[in-house]
Design a protein around this motif. Structure first.
Motif, PDB file in Angstrom:
ATOM      1  N   THR A   1      40.338  52.875  87.402  1.00  0.00           N
ATOM      2  CA  THR A   1      40.440  54.342  87.392  1.00  0.00           C
ATOM      3  C   THR A   1      39.080  54.767  86.760  1.00  0.00           C
ATOM      4  OG1 THR A   1      41.006  54.102  85.016  1.00  0.00           O
ATOM      5  CG2 THR A   1      42.623  53.832  86.511  1.00  0.00           C
ATOM      6  N   ASN A   2      38.993  56.202  86.608  1.00  0.00           N
ATOM      7  CA  ASN A   2      37.876  56.621  86.273  1.00  0.00           C
ATOM      8  C   ASN A   2      37.462  56.470  84.773  1.00  0.00           C
ATOM      9  OD1 ASN A   2      40.104  58.291  85.516  1.00  0.00           O
ATOM     10  ND2 ASN A   2      38.533  60.000  84.753  1.00  0.00           N
ATOM     11  N   VAL A   3      38.232  55.831  84.060  1.00  0.00           N
ATOM     12  CA  VAL A   3      37.995  55.271  82.725  1.00  0.00           C
ATOM     13  C   VAL A   3      38.042  53.834  82.498  1.00  0.00           C
ATOM     14  CG1 VAL A   3      38.668  57.540  81.548  1.00  0.00           C
ATOM     15  CG2 VAL A   3      40.446  55.582  81.933  1.00  0.00           C
ATOM     16  N   THR A   4      38.349  53.171  83.629  1.00  0.00           N
ATOM     17  CA  THR A   4      38.688  51.517  83.492  1.00  0.00           C
ATOM     18  C   THR A   4      37.855  51.148  84.810  1.00  0.00           C
ATOM     19  OG1 THR A   4      40.765  51.594  84.414  1.00  0.00           O
ATOM     20  CG2 THR A   4      40.629  51.539  82.142  1.00  0.00           C
ATOM     21  N   GLU A   5      36.666  51.437  84.991  1.00  0.00           N
ATOM     22  CA  GLU A   5      35.669  50.710  86.208  1.00  0.00           C
ATOM     23  C   GLU A   5      35.253  49.327  85.862  1.00  0.00           C
ATOM     24  OE1 GLU A   5      33.420  53.631  88.468  1.00  0.00           O
ATOM     25  OE2 GLU A   5      33.786  55.047  86.909  1.00  0.00           O
ATOM     26  N   ALA A   6      34.613  48.768  86.925  1.00  0.00           N
ATOM     27  CA  ALA A   6      34.016  47.571  86.708  1.00  0.00           C
ATOM     28  C   ALA A   6      33.586  47.036  85.237  1.00  0.00           C
ATOM     29  CB  ALA A   6      33.104  47.186  87.773  1.00  0.00           C
ATOM     30  N   ASP A   7      32.738  47.914  84.667  1.00  0.00           N
ATOM     31  CA  ASP A   7      32.204  47.603  83.380  1.00  0.00           C
ATOM     32  C   ASP A   7      33.208  47.339  82.237  1.00  0.00           C
ATOM     33  OD1 ASP A   7      29.762  47.559  84.319  1.00  0.00           O
ATOM     34  OD2 ASP A   7      28.996  49.326  83.802  1.00  0.00           O
ATOM     35  N   PHE A   8      34.080  48.211  82.352  1.00  0.00           N
ATOM     36  CA  PHE A   8      35.104  48.267  81.368  1.00  0.00           C
ATOM     37  C   PHE A   8      35.800  46.825  81.303  1.00  0.00           C
ATOM     38  CE2 PHE A   8      39.666  48.259  80.383  1.00  0.00           C
ATOM     39  CZ  PHE A   8      39.664  48.952  79.026  1.00  0.00           C
ATOM     40  N   TYR A   9      36.159  46.450  82.456  1.00  0.00           N
ATOM     41  CA  TYR A   9      36.935  45.055  82.579  1.00  0.00           C
ATOM     42  C   TYR A   9      35.641  43.772  82.346  1.00  0.00           C
ATOM     43  CZ  TYR A   9      41.075  47.290  84.414  1.00  0.00           C
ATOM     44  OH  TYR A   9      42.100  48.226  84.574  1.00  0.00           O
ATOM     45  N   ILE A  10      34.711  43.890  82.806  1.00  0.00           N
ATOM     46  CA  ILE A  10      33.916  42.841  82.456  1.00  0.00           C
ATOM     47  C   ILE A  10      33.638  42.498  80.991  1.00  0.00           C
ATOM     48  CG2 ILE A  10      31.413  42.172  82.694  1.00  0.00           C
ATOM     49  CD1 ILE A  10      31.415  43.396  85.453  1.00  0.00           C
ATOM     50  N   ASN A  11      33.579  43.903  80.316  1.00  0.00           N
ATOM     51  CA  ASN A  11      33.428  43.805  78.577  1.00  0.00           C
ATOM     52  C   ASN A  11      34.495  43.358  78.039  1.00  0.00           C
ATOM     53  OD1 ASN A  11      30.863  44.763  79.101  1.00  0.00           O
ATOM     54  ND2 ASN A  11      31.388  46.912  78.685  1.00  0.00           N
ATOM     55  N   LYS A  12      35.772  43.598  78.525  1.00  0.00           N
ATOM     56  CA  LYS A  12      37.027  43.333  77.897  1.00  0.00           C
ATOM     57  C   LYS A  12      37.224  41.842  78.267  1.00  0.00           C
ATOM     58  CE  LYS A  12      38.686  47.182  76.005  1.00  0.00           C
ATOM     59  NZ  LYS A  12      38.918  47.136  74.549  1.00  0.00           N
ATOM     60  N   PHE A  13      36.995  41.309  79.541  1.00  0.00           N
ATOM     61  CA  PHE A  13      37.040  40.046  79.803  1.00  0.00           C
ATOM     62  C   PHE A  13      36.292  39.138  79.063  1.00  0.00           C
ATOM     63  CE2 PHE A  13      36.600  36.194  82.321  1.00  0.00           C
ATOM     64  CZ  PHE A  13      37.924  35.648  82.842  1.00  0.00           C
ATOM     65  N   THR A  14      34.964  39.601  78.898  1.00  0.00           N
ATOM     66  CA  THR A  14      34.100  38.597  77.991  1.00  0.00           C
ATOM     67  C   THR A  14      34.577  38.665  76.606  1.00  0.00           C
ATOM     68  OG1 THR A  14      32.199  39.449  79.429  1.00  0.00           O
ATOM     69  CG2 THR A  14      31.681  38.881  77.244  1.00  0.00           C
ATOM     70  N   GLU A  15      34.916  39.687  75.945  1.00  0.00           N
ATOM     71  CA  GLU A  15      35.534  39.837  74.519  1.00  0.00           C
ATOM     72  C   GLU A  15      36.702  38.873  74.429  1.00  0.00           C
ATOM     73  OE1 GLU A  15      36.733  43.808  73.632  1.00  0.00           O
ATOM     74  OE2 GLU A  15      34.532  44.643  73.962  1.00  0.00           O
ATOM     75  N   ILE A  16      37.602  38.753  75.335  1.00  0.00           N
ATOM     76  CA  ILE A  16      38.688  37.861  75.211  1.00  0.00           C
ATOM     77  C   ILE A  16      38.594  36.427  75.455  1.00  0.00           C
ATOM     78  CG2 ILE A  16      41.052  37.734  75.837  1.00  0.00           C
ATOM     79  CD1 ILE A  16      41.230  40.815  76.753  1.00  0.00           C
ATOM     80  N   ALA A  17      37.816  36.184  76.495  1.00  0.00           N
ATOM     81  CA  ALA A  17      37.404  34.915  76.900  1.00  0.00           C
ATOM     82  C   ALA A  17      36.751  34.135  75.772  1.00  0.00           C
ATOM     83  CB  ALA A  17      36.576  35.017  78.253  1.00  0.00           C
ATOM     84  N   LYS A  18      35.705  34.932  75.172  1.00  0.00           N
ATOM     85  CA  LYS A  18      34.968  34.195  74.074  1.00  0.00           C
ATOM     86  C   LYS A  18      36.010  33.705  73.058  1.00  0.00           C
ATOM     87  CE  LYS A  18      30.956  35.213  71.114  1.00  0.00           C
ATOM     88  NZ  LYS A  18      29.960  36.323  70.457  1.00  0.00           N
ATOM     89  N   ARG A  19      37.089  34.486  72.716  1.00  0.00           N
ATOM     90  CA  ARG A  19      37.852  34.194  71.396  1.00  0.00           C
ATOM     91  C   ARG A  19      38.825  33.083  71.970  1.00  0.00           C
ATOM     92  NH1 ARG A  19      39.805  39.558  68.514  1.00  0.00           N
ATOM     93  NH2 ARG A  19      40.618  37.748  67.274  1.00  0.00           N
ATOM     94  N   LEU A  20      39.056  33.104  73.433  1.00  0.00           N
ATOM     95  CA  LEU A  20      40.076  32.123  73.931  1.00  0.00           C
ATOM     96  C   LEU A  20      39.359  30.617  74.210  1.00  0.00           C
ATOM     97  CD1 LEU A  20      42.514  34.259  76.172  1.00  0.00           C
ATOM     98  CD2 LEU A  20      42.913  33.552  73.545  1.00  0.00           C
ATOM     99  N   TYR A  21      38.463  30.865  74.000  1.00  0.00           N
ATOM    100  CA  TYR A  21      37.400  29.665  74.371  1.00  0.00           C
ATOM    101  C   TYR A  21      38.104  28.475  73.739  1.00  0.00           C
ATOM    102  CZ  TYR A  21      33.387  26.240  74.924  1.00  0.00           C
ATOM    103  OH  TYR A  21      32.502  25.306  75.069  1.00  0.00           O
ATOM    104  N   GLY A  22      38.278  27.214  74.325  1.00  0.00           N
ATOM    105  CA  GLY A  22      38.899  25.937  73.907  1.00  0.00           C
ATOM    106  C   GLY A  22      40.506  26.111  73.861  1.00  0.00           C
ATOM    107  N   TYR A  23      41.105  27.247  74.022  1.00  0.00           N
ATOM    108  CA  TYR A  23      42.655  27.478  73.819  1.00  0.00           C
ATOM    109  C   TYR A  23      43.395  27.354  75.046  1.00  0.00           C
ATOM    110  CZ  TYR A  23      41.186  27.852  68.715  1.00  0.00           C
ATOM    111  OH  TYR A  23      40.865  27.825  67.628  1.00  0.00           O
ATOM    112  N   THR A  24      42.549  27.598  76.185  1.00  0.00           N
ATOM    113  CA  THR A  24      42.941  27.703  77.576  1.00  0.00           C
ATOM    114  C   THR A  24      41.990  27.231  78.430  1.00  0.00           C
ATOM    115  OG1 THR A  24      44.573  28.899  79.041  1.00  0.00           O
ATOM    116  CG2 THR A  24      42.878  30.192  78.182  1.00  0.00           C
ATOM    117  N   HIS A  25      42.379  26.928  79.746  1.00  0.00           N
ATOM    118  CA  HIS A  25      41.597  26.504  80.807  1.00  0.00           C
ATOM    119  C   HIS A  25      41.815  27.344  81.931  1.00  0.00           C
ATOM    120  CE1 HIS A  25      39.886  23.757  78.162  1.00  0.00           C
ATOM    121  NE2 HIS A  25      41.407  23.187  78.031  1.00  0.00           N
ATOM    122  N   ARG A  26      42.922  28.197  82.182  1.00  0.00           N
ATOM    123  CA  ARG A  26      43.465  28.841  83.314  1.00  0.00           C
ATOM    124  C   ARG A  26      43.486  30.581  82.782  1.00  0.00           C
ATOM    125  NH1 ARG A  26      46.141  25.115  86.715  1.00  0.00           N
ATOM    126  NH2 ARG A  26      47.709  26.648  87.485  1.00  0.00           N
TER     127      ARG A  26
END
Length: 315
Positions: free
Chosen positions: A123-148
Motif C-alpha cells: 500500500t502507499n504506507v506499506t511499500e518495500a522499505d517498510f517490509y524490509i525494515n520490519k523483516f530485519t527487526e523481527i529476524a534479528k530478534r528471532l535469530y537462533g529461535y527458528t530457521h524457516r
C-alpha cells in the motif's frame, strides 16, 4: 491424521479454552464450508499424528502446552508481520509476540516453530522499505529461535477489496498494484536478510518467487513433520488454493469467527459478523460455533467418525 488448528480462525488466541475442552473430550465436530456437511473427528492421541497450530497470539495457550505435549506432537506456525495499527486491528504488539515465539522455541526447539511474515500487502504506507525494515527487526530478534520463514504477497479477493475501499475512505490507505519483477526484488532482499540470521525463506502460493534461495512452501508439510518427529505420516498433497503445497490435514476451525481484525483476511467475509460469532461462542460446545450445539445433541452415534450430517439440520 494431521490436525490443523487452524487456517480458518485463530484458535490459540481466541478459542484456547474450547480447544482444551475438545482435547479432554478427545473429539470435535467440524464441517465442510463448501458442502455444509458436519463430521465428528477423533482427537484421541492414538488417532492424531501431529497438531499444527496457526496463530498471531499464543498467549492463552502457553500455560497449556505442557499438558498438550504429554499427549500430542505439536508444531507451531507463528505470524508476526509488524502491521498492527495499520492493517491489523486487534493483533498483539510485535514485542509480545516475539517474546511468545522465543518461549515456545525454548520449550520445544527452533525446528518446532516457524515464522510467517505473511501476507505482504503493498500500500502507499506499506511499500518495500517498510517490509524490509520490519523483516530485519523481527529476524534479528528471532535469530537462533527458528530457521524457516514463509512469505507471500496478498491475494486481494473481492471480499477483501471491500475492506480496502473502506480503508481508503477513512485512512487514505491505498492498495498498490506492483508487478512481478518488483515483488521478486523485495523477496530477494528479504532472502538476503534471512541468510544473515540463518532463516530460510519459503514462498506460500507465490511460485513466481521461487529461486535458488527461496523454496516452495508447504504450510502443512508431512515430509518435514516426518523428519522432525521420526514418524511415517502417509499423506498426499491436498492444496487449498492455487499453487498451495500443503499436505492433507483436518482443519477444526470455522470461517467468519476470527476477531483479529486484519483487513487483508480471506477467512472472514465480514469483520463485524466474525466478532458477533466470537461473542456468541460457547467453549463447552462440541462445535466452535455456539449456535450448532443443538445439532450435536441429536447425533445418533457420536462415536461414528464417518457420520455426516447437514450443517443446516444442526441449527
Amino acid at each position: 491424521m494431521i490436525i490443523s488448528a487452524s487456517r480458518r480462525t485463530d484458535i490459540p488466541a481466541f478459542y484456547a479454552e474450547w480447544f482444551m475442552n475438545r482435547v479432554r473430550d478427545e473429539k470435535v465436530i467440524i464441517y465442510n464450508p463448501y458442502n455444509k456437511l458436519g463430521q465428528e473427528i477423533s482427537l484421541n492421541p492414538e488417532d492424531v499424528d501431529v497438531i499444527v497450530f496457526w496463530s498471531k497470539n499464543y498467549g492463552p495457550l502457553l500455560n497449556k502446552l505442557d499438558e498438550l505435549k504429554d499427549k500430542y506432537r505439536l508444531y507451531f506456525l507463528f505470524t508476526i508481520t509488524g502491521l498492527k495499527g495499520i492493517l491489523e486491528e486487534n493483533v498483539i504488539d510485535p514485542n509480545i509476540a516475539i517474546g511468545q515465539f522465543i518461549n515456545i522455541s525454548s520449550k520445544f526447539s527452533p525446528e518446532h516453530i516457524q515464522w510467517r511474515f505473511d501476507p505482504i500487502v503493498l500500500t502507499n504506507v506499506t511499500e518495500a522499505d517498510f517490509y524490509i525494515n520490519k523483516f530485519t527487526e523481527i529476524a534479528k530478534r528471532l535469530y537462533g529461535y527458528t530457521h524457516r520463514c514463509y512469505i507471500s504477497f496478498a491475494n486481494i479477493y473481492t471480499k477483501v477489496l471491500r475492506n480496502f475501499e473502506y480503508l481508503e475512505k477513512v485512512r487514505n490507505i491505498k492498495l498498490l498494484d506492483k508487478n512481478i519483477i518488483y515483488k521478486k526484488e523485495v523477496a530477494e532482499k528479504l532472502a538476503d536478510i534471512g541468510e544473515k540470521y540463518d532463516i530460510k525463506l519459503y514462498s506460500c502460493c507465490n511460485d513466481f518467487l521461487i529461486s535458488d534461495r527461496i523454496s516452495k512452501a508447504s504450510c502443512i508439510d508431512a515430509e518435514y513433520l516426518n523428519r522432525l518427529f521420526n514418524i511415517n505420516i502417509k499423506s498426499s498433497k491436498s492444496p487449498t488454493r492455487k499453487q498451495c503445497g500443503c499436505y492433507k490435514s483436518v482443519d477444526i476451525g470455522v470461517y467468519n469467527t476470527c476477531p483479529n481484525g486484519c483487513y487483508y483476511c480471506y477467512a472472514n467475509y465480514n469483520r463485524e459478523f466474525a466478532m458477533k460469532n466470537y461473542n456468541q461462542h460457547n467453549p463447552e460446545s462440541m462445535f466452535l460455533l455456539n449456535k450448532d450445539i443443538e445439532l450435536i445433541k441429536r447425533l445418533p452415534d457420536r462415536k461414528c467418525e464417518s457420520k455426516q450430517i447437514s450443517i443446516f439440520d444442526m441449527i
